[in-house]
Design a protein around this motif. Structure first.
Motif: not given
Length: 145
Positions: A58-71
């Motif tokens: 879902k969009p929110l899950e993807a955004a959370k995954l991206r935030a983890t990937c940024e770190a």
């Protein structure tokens, strides 16, 4: 008074997760977007779309995954280590599709950048793609729409 003399230490940051295929792909997408020293909303949105569609999020899950990937991208292994994870866990045809997705991130801001293209070439090579498949992904991405 004691607070000024003995300030509280910030808590240790949460440890980063061990990279898997999801995190490795996300971190490489972020790395491509950062290659031109400009991380724009269009690139963020494209990364979220790719993560959502690739991993059925879902969009929110993807955004959370991206935030983890940024770190992870900032503090974790380099491109060869992330690419090795993808080479080990993703078949060749899907890695070719990843190259197309990575090109879409590089071009999401509407500009071609030599730094992004060099980073992309390094990633495509590290993913084990053939020169012919790398050239095909580039031609497809740069073709007039």
């Amino acid at each position: 008074m004691f607070e000024r003399l003995f300030p509280r230490r910030k808590p240790d940051p949460k440890p980063l997760p061990q990279p898997n295929a999801q995190l490795a792909l996300g971190a490489l997408l972020v790395r491509i977007a950062f290659a031109d020293k400009s991380y724009q909303a269009a690139e963020v949105g494209q990364i979220d779309k790719i993560l959502a569609s690739t991993f059925d999020l879902k969009p929110l899950e993807a955004a959370k995954l991206r935030a983890t990937c940024e770190a992870l991208e900032r503090h974790a292994p380099g491109t060869p280590e992330f690419a090795r994870i993808l080479r080990d866990e993703v078949d060749y045809e899907d890695r070719k599709a990843l190259a197309d997705a990575m090109w879409s991130v590089a071009l999401a801001d509407g500009e071609r950048d030599e730094g992004e293209e060099l980073q992309l070439l390094a990633i495509e090579t590290a993913l084990g793609l053939t020169d012919a498949d790398i050239a095909a992904a580039r031609r497809t991405a740069l073709a007039p729409k």
